[in-house]
Design a protein around this motif. Structure first.
Motif, PDB file in Angstrom:
ATOM      1  N   ARG A  88      -7.951   5.764  -2.601  1.00 55.39           N
ATOM      2  CA  ARG A  88      -9.149   6.004  -1.796  1.00 55.39           C
ATOM      3  C   ARG A  88      -8.853   7.100  -0.786  1.00 55.39           C
ATOM      4  O   ARG A  88      -7.723   7.285  -0.362  1.00 55.39           O
ATOM      5  CB  ARG A  88      -9.500   4.771  -0.969  1.00 55.39           C
ATOM      6  CG  ARG A  88      -9.891   3.583  -1.771  1.00 55.39           C
ATOM      7  CD  ARG A  88     -10.244   2.515  -0.770  1.00 55.39           C
ATOM      8  NE  ARG A  88     -10.201   1.224  -1.411  1.00 55.39           N
ATOM      9  CZ  ARG A  88     -10.981   0.221  -1.056  1.00 55.39           C
ATOM     10  NH1 ARG A  88     -11.824   0.363  -0.054  1.00 55.39           N
ATOM     11  NH2 ARG A  88     -10.895  -0.923  -1.675  1.00 55.39           N
ATOM     12  N   TYR A 144      -5.025   9.884   3.784  1.00 53.74           N
ATOM     13  CA  TYR A 144      -5.629  10.064   5.104  1.00 53.74           C
ATOM     14  C   TYR A 144      -5.672  11.558   5.379  1.00 53.74           C
ATOM     15  O   TYR A 144      -4.659  12.196   5.624  1.00 53.74           O
ATOM     16  CB  TYR A 144      -4.792   9.336   6.160  1.00 53.74           C
ATOM     17  CG  TYR A 144      -5.416   9.304   7.544  1.00 53.74           C
ATOM     18  CD1 TYR A 144      -6.330   8.313   7.899  1.00 53.74           C
ATOM     19  CD2 TYR A 144      -5.084  10.257   8.506  1.00 53.74           C
ATOM     20  CE1 TYR A 144      -6.896   8.274   9.169  1.00 53.74           C
ATOM     21  CE2 TYR A 144      -5.650  10.223   9.780  1.00 53.74           C
ATOM     22  CZ  TYR A 144      -6.548   9.232  10.107  1.00 53.74           C
ATOM     23  OH  TYR A 144      -7.106   9.186  11.362  1.00 53.74           O
ATOM     24  N   VAL A 163      -9.588   8.520   3.019  1.00 54.14           N
ATOM     25  CA  VAL A 163     -10.072   8.193   4.359  1.00 54.14           C
ATOM     26  C   VAL A 163      -9.999   9.465   5.189  1.00 54.14           C
ATOM     27  O   VAL A 163      -8.982  10.150   5.199  1.00 54.14           O
ATOM     28  CB  VAL A 163      -9.199   7.099   5.020  1.00 54.14           C
ATOM     29  CG1 VAL A 163      -9.675   6.832   6.450  1.00 54.14           C
ATOM     30  CG2 VAL A 163      -9.225   5.827   4.201  1.00 54.14           C
ATOM     31  N   TYR A 176       0.816  -1.216   0.000  1.00 55.18           N
ATOM     32  CA  TYR A 176       0.000   0.000   0.000  1.00 55.18           C
ATOM     33  C   TYR A 176       0.849   1.265   0.000  1.00 55.18           C
ATOM     34  O   TYR A 176       1.921   1.313   0.599  1.00 55.18           O
ATOM     35  CB  TYR A 176      -0.920   0.023   1.225  1.00 55.18           C
ATOM     36  CG  TYR A 176      -1.948  -1.078   1.215  1.00 55.18           C
ATOM     37  CD1 TYR A 176      -3.027  -1.023   0.333  1.00 55.18           C
ATOM     38  CD2 TYR A 176      -1.830  -2.174   2.066  1.00 55.18           C
ATOM     39  CE1 TYR A 176      -3.971  -2.041   0.312  1.00 55.18           C
ATOM     40  CE2 TYR A 176      -2.764  -3.187   2.055  1.00 55.18           C
ATOM     41  CZ  TYR A 176      -3.840  -3.119   1.172  1.00 55.18           C
ATOM     42  OH  TYR A 176      -4.763  -4.120   1.145  1.00 55.18           O
ATOM     43  N   ILE A 196      -6.985   3.899   9.808  1.00 51.77           N
ATOM     44  CA  ILE A 196      -7.549   3.507   8.499  1.00 51.77           C
ATOM     45  C   ILE A 196      -8.247   2.153   8.617  1.00 51.77           C
ATOM     46  O   ILE A 196      -9.298   1.924   8.032  1.00 51.77           O
ATOM     47  CB  ILE A 196      -6.447   3.424   7.411  1.00 51.77           C
ATOM     48  CG1 ILE A 196      -5.857   4.808   7.141  1.00 51.77           C
ATOM     49  CG2 ILE A 196      -7.014   2.841   6.112  1.00 51.77           C
ATOM     50  CD1 ILE A 196      -4.785   4.823   6.055  1.00 51.77           C
ATOM     51  N   ILE A 218       0.482   5.264   1.048  1.00 54.62           N
ATOM     52  CA  ILE A 218      -0.391   6.131   1.848  1.00 54.62           C
ATOM     53  C   ILE A 218       0.139   7.564   1.853  1.00 54.62           C
ATOM     54  O   ILE A 218       1.347   7.797   1.927  1.00 54.62           O
ATOM     55  CB  ILE A 218      -0.502   5.631   3.308  1.00 54.62           C
ATOM     56  CG1 ILE A 218      -0.871   4.146   3.342  1.00 54.62           C
ATOM     57  CG2 ILE A 218      -1.539   6.447   4.075  1.00 54.62           C
ATOM     58  CD1 ILE A 218      -0.763   3.524   4.715  1.00 54.62           C
ATOM     59  N   TYR A 250      -3.979   5.222  -0.338  1.00 51.36           N
ATOM     60  CA  TYR A 250      -4.923   5.919   0.526  1.00 51.36           C
ATOM     61  C   TYR A 250      -4.428   7.329   0.785  1.00 51.36           C
ATOM     62  O   TYR A 250      -3.226   7.548   0.917  1.00 51.36           O
ATOM     63  CB  TYR A 250      -5.024   5.224   1.885  1.00 51.36           C
ATOM     64  CG  TYR A 250      -5.747   3.904   1.848  1.00 51.36           C
ATOM     65  CD1 TYR A 250      -7.106   3.837   2.145  1.00 51.36           C
ATOM     66  CD2 TYR A 250      -5.068   2.728   1.526  1.00 51.36           C
ATOM     67  CE1 TYR A 250      -7.775   2.621   2.119  1.00 51.36           C
ATOM     68  CE2 TYR A 250      -5.729   1.510   1.497  1.00 51.36           C
ATOM     69  CZ  TYR A 250      -7.089   1.474   1.795  1.00 51.36           C
ATOM     70  OH  TYR A 250      -7.745   0.277   1.767  1.00 51.36           O
TER      71      TYR A 250
END
Ligand SMILES: Cc1cc2nc3c(=O)[nH]c(=O)nc-3n(C[C@H](O)[C@H](O)[C@H](O)COP(=O)(O)O)c2cc1C
Lengths: 608, 128
Positions: A273, A234, A275, A189, A293, A191, A232
């Motif tokens: 995505r 955040y 979050v 992933y 998350i 982030i 992601y």
């Protein structure tokens, strides 16, 4: 259509809060009214950084900078500037202590001394229109990477550039990527840390608001280098404009297939995505963020296994800050060497050997020009505060600058020529952090400042480990005692011991850095602490329990003829006296609000 | 919107080059239409429109078009000043018509040859 003039209206959070959208609407209305709609375009842009003088309008191509605009200024501005070709003097920026306005944005010291990489598109594009970003080169670096570079080559380029994390730790980005690429586990992933928990800091918010595609593109390139199909962001929920722009940008990128399957037909898949974080400071910490998350409580864990090995959902995860990501496309386009030429030290052998590129800071506190600035690494604090920042407000004297957010240290005047560099800042007890910069003046008490920031970190401590939970609380109790005039010499020793203990034994860097404000003020402003405990006085007149407001009876009657204004304005009913007679303050009743000092026209009130 | 290719990226950049240059305040040539009361009365608005149209149709991405006040020579309006980055001084053209605009762009803006017969004087004040 070829417009002759572009009216670039700032739509950063600061300007929007000061009604820049009303200014924009009025501009559009006036332009239409005068039939100029085919010649003059109105564009809303991201934050320009000079938030102190918003709402801001820049007229291009002339580069004329208008500030502090009101809706009612607009008809005259359009008439004069766009019909008659005369910039409106009264609406231009005039530096503090000077008389002649500076019409051109590029001549204003606040802008002239900056170097823009991360914020290169600020004020130049509409962040909600992907074509405008592309017109300034967005996704060109991604195309280059996918057509001409292997993942290993991308990592090598980032390593050689000397890019280090902009979120706090300053970890070399290329090494983090390489470790994550080599880690075992699937999927991996990517982030982006857009939690930005530092009070008063808004670098990341502004970057997303003015150029969201730079962040998205950086993440795409990172994903390709590391081999990750999913990313992601955040982002804290308190950033509504940034959140909306990011979502818009992601949607537009997806529509163009710059995110999704088989990007540019090169067999590379990646999507992002969003979050939303609920705004806990500790959730900016890597392991707490990943827990958050996953839907768990946002608490850090011990890092004997790094998150690049086992992070989000126990998979290899690469977390970088917004600003770190936004640097990536420019490094790929211009080359590692270009980046490494800016800044300090030498990173050709050792990735920790220097600080390269630029850093974005949010400059706040007692400087004239508060706002967001991007400067080359290695610039001195003096240049930032006195040239770009325009010096201290109201001609007061500089006292100290805190760098690195609420757990950064205070740096005194004697160190103002320090170069802004990861290692240099750490050496003097502070840090680069994420780029907060709070300037204090002679009226700020250093004990009180330390207490203020520790109050924040103490409240934000998640409570999982004892040193941070209990240690910061006890430290705060001692600071409270000292500012109340109840401190002793022994308290200072205990405070220092406790600080060192909290630094050394806390689980995460929250506790590990929270004592910095205390330790640095003890180091550079020890005398001020001493006066508090020995003489029970506050030299800066900031600690309320240690000061008294008094009236000089002679000035009061001789000059002011007992004007009675102070008595009428006193919120606590602490002032006695009547017109033409001498007035006095009852110390027991006085709430030390300082209103009497402000309203007295004869300077009869003094503080001790 | 639909899927974009690497060539499309370059196309978008090309199409918007003029916009990008102007927003950065960069440009090779600056054309100033004088729009004081006298200029407007003599038809400066139409001249402005004509200049913009010519710049557009020829795809000149590095030309800045702007306006300024009365040049102090009201009998010679409409007036147009042309400045290029590599010439030492701006050139003022007088009694401008739409035809003259075309010629000035072809000759002065594109090739660097001042159209002497329309010019008032070479070397008055620069506007930037
Ligand atoms: C208490 C605490 C709060 C943090 N808050 C943030 C934050 O708001 N944003 C951020 O990017 N990093 C924050 N960090 C640093 C992250 O843990 C991490 O080092 C960083 O996101 C890594 O990205 P970088 O290498 O690009 O800097 C925080 C760390 C701690 C200990």
């Amino acid at each position: 259509m070829a417009y002759r003039t572009y009216l670039m209206v700032c739509a950063g959070t600061g300007c929007v809060a000061n009604q820049s959208m009303k200014v924009r609407d009025k501009l559009v209305a006036e332009i239409t009214k005068r039939g100029l709609q085919n010649e003059v375009a109105v564009v809303t842009t991201g934050c320009n950084g000079f938030c102190a003088v918003g709402p801001i309008l820049v007229v291009q191509p002339e580069g004329i900078f208008y500030q502090l605009l009101k809706e009612t200024d607009i008809p005259y501005l359009i008439e004069e500037h766009l019909l008659k070709g005369r910039p409106v003097k009264e609406l231009l920026y005039t530096p503090p202590l000077e008389k002649t306005p500076i019409p051109k944005m590029s001549d204003i010291p606040f802008f002239a001394d900056q170097t823009l990489i991360v914020l290169r598109n600020r004020g130049l594009i509409d962040p909600e229109n992907i074509d405008e970003a592309i017109s300034r080169g967005a996704y060109e670096a991604l195309a280059k990477v996918l057509t001409t570079m292997t993942p290993e080559q991308v990592i090598k380029e980032i390593k050689e550039s000397g890019l280090r994390g902009r979120g706090g730790g300053g970890f070399p980005t290329g090494i983090k990527w390489e470790t994550c690429r080599n880690a075992h586990g699937d999927p991996k992933y990517i982030i982006c840390n857009a939690d930005e928990g530092d009070p008063g800091a808004f670098m990341d918010r502004s970057t997303i608001e003015s150029d969201p595609h730079a962040v998205i593109e950086g993440m795409c390139i990172g994903a390709y280098a590391i081999g990750s199909p999913e990313g992601y962001v955040y982002i804290r929920n308190e950033y509504p404009i940034a959140l909306e722009r990011l979502k818009t940008a992601l949607k537009q990128a997806r529509d163009y297939n710059l995110l999704g399957k088989n990007i540019f037909d090169k067999g590379f898949d990646f999507d992002i995505r969003v979050v939303r974080g609920a705004g806990a400071f500790v959730c900016g910490e890597s392991t707490a963020l990943m827990a958050s998350i996953e839907g768990k409580t946002g608490e850090p864990r011990a890092k004997y296994v790094h998150t690049v090995e086992r992070g989000l959902w126990d998979k290899p995860s690469c977390l970088n800050n917004v600003e770190t990501w936004a640097n990536v496309p420019q490094i790929i386009l211009n080359g590692a060497q270009w980046f490494a030429n800016i800044g300090t030290g030498d990173v050709s052998e050792d990735p920790w050997g220097g600080s390269k590129g630029t850093k974005v800071f949010s400059l706040s506190g007692k400087v004239n020009n508060t706002g967001l600035i991007e400067v080359p690494m290695g610039i001195t604090l003096r240049k930032i505060i006195f040239d770009i920042g325009g010096g201290i407000k109201d001609g007061k004297k500089f006292k100290a600058v805190q760098t690195g957010g609420p757990s950064g240290g205070f740096i005194p005047e004697s160190l103002l020529d320090l170069a802004v560099d990861y290692e240099e800042l750490t050496k003097v007890g502070s840090m680069m952090g994420s780029g907060g910069m709070v300037v204090t003046d002679e009226n700020n008490c250093m004990v009180d400042m330390a207490k203020y920031f520790l109050t924040f970190t103490q409240e934000e401590s998640c409570g999982k480990c004892i040193p941070c939970r209990e240690g910061t609380k006890r430290m705060l109790d001692i600071l409270e005692k000292i500012t109340n005039g109840e401190g002793t010499e022994e308290d200072l020793v205990l405070l220092e011991d406790l600080s060192n203990m909290v630094v050394e034994s806390s689980l995460c860097a929250l506790g590990g850095s929270a004592p910095n404000p205390v330790l640095t003020t003890l180091k550079y402003f020890r005398e001020e602490y001493e006066v508090h405990v020995r003489d029970k006085k506050c030299p800066a007149h900031a600690c309320k329990k240690l000061i008294t407001y008094n009236i000089d009876p002679e000035i009061c009657v001789d000059k002011g003829h007992g004007c009675d204004v102070c008595r009428k304005n006193c919120a606590d009913g602490a002032i006695t006296g009547e017109t033409k007679k001498v007035h006095a303050i009852d110390v027991m009743k006085c709430g030390r609000c300082g209103i009497c000092l402000d309203v007295c026209k004869f300077d009869a009130i003094y503080v001790e | 919107m639909s899927k974009i290719t690497i060539d499309d990226l370059a196309k978008i950049r090309e199409q918007t080059r003029r916009q990008t240059t102007l927003r950065q305040g960069a440009g090779r040539v600056k054309m100033t239409v004088h729009m004081g009361t006298c200029g407007i009365a003599a038809g400066a608005r139409d001249i402005m429109t004509a200049v913009l149209k010519e710049v557009e149709t020829r795809g000149l991405h590095d030309v800045i078009v702007t306006n300024s006040g009365c040049a102090g020579l009201c009998s010679q309006e409409p007036m147009l000043t042309v400045e290029t980055v590599d010439e030492p001084a701006p050139v003022k053209y007088v009694l401008i018509t739409q035809e003259k605009v075309k010629k000035i762009i072809d000759s002065h803006v594109l090739q660097g040859n001042v159209v002497k017969e329309f010019a008032l004087a070479v070397g008055s004040e620069r506007t930037r």
